[in-house]
Design a protein around this motif. Structure first.
Motif, short mmCIF file in Angstrom:
data_model
loop_
_atom_site.label_atom_id
_atom_site.label_comp_id
_atom_site.label_asym_id
_atom_site.label_seq_id
_atom_site.Cartn_x
_atom_site.Cartn_y
_atom_site.Cartn_z
N ARG A 27 1.42 8.63 -2.86
CA ARG A 27 2.07 7.91 -1.75
C ARG A 27 2.68 8.89 -0.76
NH1 ARG A 27 3.48 4.56 -6.02
NH2 ARG A 27 5.59 5.42 -6.18
N ALA A 28 3.20 9.99 -1.24
CA ALA A 28 3.74 11.02 -0.35
C ALA A 28 2.62 11.62 0.51
CB ALA A 28 4.43 12.12 -1.16
N GLN A 29 1.44 11.80 -0.09
CA GLN A 29 0.29 12.31 0.66
C GLN A 29 -0.15 11.32 1.73
OE1 GLN A 29 -1.99 13.68 -3.15
NE2 GLN A 29 -2.97 14.70 -1.42
N MET A 30 -0.13 10.02 1.39
CA MET A 30 -0.48 9.00 2.37
C MET A 30 0.48 9.04 3.55
SD MET A 30 -1.68 5.53 0.40
CE MET A 30 -0.75 5.61 -1.14
N ASP A 31 1.75 9.10 3.24
CA ASP A 31 2.76 9.14 4.29
C ASP A 31 2.57 10.37 5.18
OD1 ASP A 31 5.49 8.16 5.34
OD2 ASP A 31 5.88 10.26 4.85
N ALA A 32 2.30 11.52 4.55
CA ALA A 32 2.09 12.74 5.32
C ALA A 32 0.85 12.64 6.19
CB ALA A 32 1.98 13.94 4.37
N GLY A 33 -0.21 12.01 5.67
CA GLY A 33 -1.44 11.85 6.44
C GLY A 33 -1.23 10.98 7.67
N ILE A 34 -0.50 9.89 7.48
CA ILE A 34 -0.22 9.00 8.61
C ILE A 34 0.60 9.74 9.67
CG2 ILE A 34 1.07 6.94 9.29
CD1 ILE A 34 0.29 5.74 6.57
N ARG A 35 1.62 10.46 9.22
CA ARG A 35 2.47 11.17 10.17
C ARG A 35 1.69 12.24 10.93
NH1 ARG A 35 7.71 10.20 10.17
NH2 ARG A 35 8.48 8.72 8.62
N ARG A 36 0.76 12.90 10.24
CA ARG A 36 -0.06 13.92 10.90
C ARG A 36 -0.91 13.29 12.01
NH1 ARG A 36 -2.37 15.48 6.74
NH2 ARG A 36 -4.43 14.57 6.91
N THR A 92 -7.17 10.38 5.08
CA THR A 92 -7.10 10.93 6.44
C THR A 92 -7.33 12.44 6.46
OG1 THR A 92 -4.70 10.91 6.14
CG2 THR A 92 -5.64 9.18 7.50
N ASP A 93 -8.06 12.94 5.48
CA ASP A 93 -8.33 14.38 5.44
C ASP A 93 -9.34 14.81 6.50
OD1 ASP A 93 -6.56 14.84 3.48
OD2 ASP A 93 -7.99 15.20 1.88
N THR A 94 -10.20 13.88 6.92
CA THR A 94 -11.20 14.24 7.93
C THR A 94 -11.22 13.22 9.05
OG1 THR A 94 -13.00 12.99 6.90
CG2 THR A 94 -12.64 15.23 6.11
N MET A 95 -11.59 13.68 10.23
CA MET A 95 -11.70 12.80 11.39
C MET A 95 -12.86 11.81 11.24
SD MET A 95 -10.19 12.61 14.51
CE MET A 95 -9.82 14.21 15.22
N SER A 96 -13.83 12.16 10.40
CA SER A 96 -15.04 11.34 10.30
C SER A 96 -14.73 9.94 9.77
CB SER A 96 -16.06 12.01 9.40
OG SER A 96 -15.55 12.19 8.09
N THR A 97 -13.74 9.82 8.89
CA THR A 97 -13.38 8.50 8.36
C THR A 97 -12.88 7.60 9.48
OG1 THR A 97 -12.71 9.56 6.30
CG2 THR A 97 -12.02 7.29 6.63
N LEU A 98 -12.05 8.16 10.33
CA LEU A 98 -11.51 7.40 11.45
C LEU A 98 -12.62 6.99 12.40
CD1 LEU A 98 -8.76 6.46 12.56
CD2 LEU A 98 -8.63 8.60 13.82
N PHE A 99 -13.53 7.90 12.68
CA PHE A 99 -14.64 7.60 13.59
C PHE A 99 -15.52 6.50 12.99
CE2 PHE A 99 -19.00 8.18 15.04
CZ PHE A 99 -18.82 8.07 16.40
N GLN A 100 -15.76 6.57 11.68
CA GLN A 100 -16.61 5.58 11.03
C GLN A 100 -16.03 4.17 11.19
OE1 GLN A 100 -19.35 6.73 9.86
NE2 GLN A 100 -20.28 5.01 8.81
N ASN A 138 -6.34 1.75 13.54
CA ASN A 138 -7.39 2.35 12.73
C ASN A 138 -6.84 3.37 11.73
OD1 ASN A 138 -10.49 1.83 13.56
ND2 ASN A 138 -9.13 1.38 15.27
N VAL A 139 -5.82 4.11 12.14
CA VAL A 139 -5.22 5.08 11.21
C VAL A 139 -4.71 4.36 9.97
CG1 VAL A 139 -3.25 6.62 10.85
CG2 VAL A 139 -4.61 6.81 12.94
N PHE A 140 -3.99 3.26 10.16
CA PHE A 140 -3.49 2.50 9.02
C PHE A 140 -4.63 1.82 8.26
CE2 PHE A 140 0.56 2.48 11.50
CZ PHE A 140 1.32 3.16 10.56
N LEU A 142 0.82 -1.21 0.00
CA LEU A 142 0.00 0.00 0.00
C LEU A 142 0.86 1.26 0.00
CD1 LEU A 142 -2.87 -0.84 2.54
CD2 LEU A 142 -2.94 -0.94 0.06
N LEU A 143 1.91 1.26 0.80
CA LEU A 143 2.68 2.47 1.00
C LEU A 143 3.85 2.62 0.01
CD1 LEU A 143 2.71 2.45 4.89
CD2 LEU A 143 1.44 3.99 3.42
N ASP A 144 4.22 1.53 -0.66
CA ASP A 144 5.36 1.60 -1.58
C ASP A 144 4.99 1.53 -3.06
OD1 ASP A 144 7.06 1.83 0.53
OD2 ASP A 144 7.75 -0.26 0.50
N GLU A 145 3.80 0.99 -3.37
CA GLU A 145 3.49 0.73 -4.77
C GLU A 145 2.17 1.31 -5.27
OE1 GLU A 145 4.34 -3.25 -6.21
OE2 GLU A 145 5.36 -3.71 -4.33
#
Length: 332
Positions: free
Chosen positions: A197-206, A264-272, A239-241, A187-190
């Motif tokens: 993929r850079a956006q995914m990495d930044a979202g996880i780090r945030r 990971t742009d919104t908290m609602s996805t995580l809550f769902q 859940n974040v991953f 998921l994170l490399d390909e």
């Protein structure tokens, strides 16, 4: 002369009810058919003890001809939509038999200790259904499934290699262990573009930045007012991953990378995710999924170790990440 008469002649079949799919045929969701029924097959809880406790397994049978090919749709979960595999059914003019997996939906057993929740027992359920119907539906047979349902299809062909002419698994994960990181690495490399993929990495780090004092604290504060059980930090990390795994699994494949990048742009996805899949009062058949994973199917683990620079020193429990959701007494 009719499938209904044939079903009535099978001693294992109970509660035959006709299901009208006329509207779905008109809309193109389901290919034309002759007859369509939802039935229950009576099976042994333990196929090594045919005279012991039994349970009822829900099955949908869409009939197109006694001499037509038959697709045995091996659901790894609850009974799927009758439109599943519509293109293949239409191309072949095939009968479709959709079998709900034991301990999902309306096919719960009385196995409180999960002793019989195994791939062999589930495959034996399918073998019983095939054995009951093969003399009536005498064309060629194939087992078929998507994701975990595809794993179930291949398991069945492994245990009963003489039943099917073909076993098909679409997009099915075959894990080598509890906590297989290959999916997470993929998921994170390909997946997607370099930018996505850079956006995914930044979202996880945030979402992981500052550990328990970061977004995790805000997330718990937002849940606390609802009265729901709060996730541990380990569960939160899981859940974040898992947001990315869900975006990969269920979004349109041509837009998947973009959806994952924005996941990971919104908290609602995580809550769902927390509410639907991991909240303590989750429905029984979601728990069955975890039991299947823990016992035999394996389960993925995102490669969170690449984020050791921001997770170091946090109260994260690696074992809990892999076995998350299963009660201590149900672990093997």
């Amino acid at each position: 002369s009719t499938m209904l008469e044939a079903l009535r002649s099978i001693s294992q079949v109970e509660d035959i009810s006709e299901e009208d799919l006329t509207d779905k045929v008109s809309s193109g969701e389901v290919p034309a058919y002759e007859e369509n029924y939802v039935v229950f097959f009576r099976h042994p809880l333990d196929h090594d003890n045919a005279q012991g406790t039994t349970f009822r397994q829900k099955v949908r049978i869409t009939f197109r001809g006694f001499d037509r090919p038959t697709l045995l749709c091996t659901n790894g979960y609850m009974l799927e939509s009758p439109s599943r595999f519509k293109e293949i059914a239409a191309e072949l003019g095939a009968n479709t038999i959709m079998v709900e997996h034991r301990n999902f939906g309306d096919s719960m057993t009385d196995d409180k200790l999960w002793e019989y929740e195994t791939s062999w027992q589930a495959s034996s359920d399918l073998h019983d259904i095939f054995t009951s119907l093969k003399s009536i539906l005498y064309g060629r047979w194939a087992s078929i499934g998507v994701s975990k349902s595809g794993e179930t299809s291949i398991d069945y062909c492994y245990y009963y290699p003489s039943d099917m002419q073909l076993g098909i698994a679409f997009c099915s994960p075959f894990f080598t262990m509890l906590g297989d990181v290959s999916v997470g690495t993929y998921l994170l490399d390909e997946c997607g573009t370099d930018e996505e993929r850079a956006q995914m990495d930044a979202g996880i780090r945030r979402y992981l930045q500052d550990g328990e004092q970061g977004i995790y604290k805000s997330f718990c504060d937002s849940i606390e007012v609802t009265g729901y059980k709060l996730p541990t930090f380990t569960e939160y990390v899981y859940n974040v991953f898992d947001i990315y795994f869900n975006a990969f699994s269920y979004e349109n494949r041509f837009e998947r990378g973009n959806h994952m990048a924005k996941a990971t742009d919104t908290m609602s996805t995580l809550f769902q995710l927390w509410y639907e899949h991991y909240y303590d009062n989750r429905i029984d058949d979601i728990y069955t999924y975890f039991v299947d994973c823990m016992k035999e199917q394996g389960i993925y683990k995102i490669d969170y170790e690449r984020y050791a620079d921001i997770l170091g020193g946090t109260p994260i429990n690696d074992k809990e990440l892999v076995l998350y959701g299963v009660k201590e007494e149900d672990l093997w």
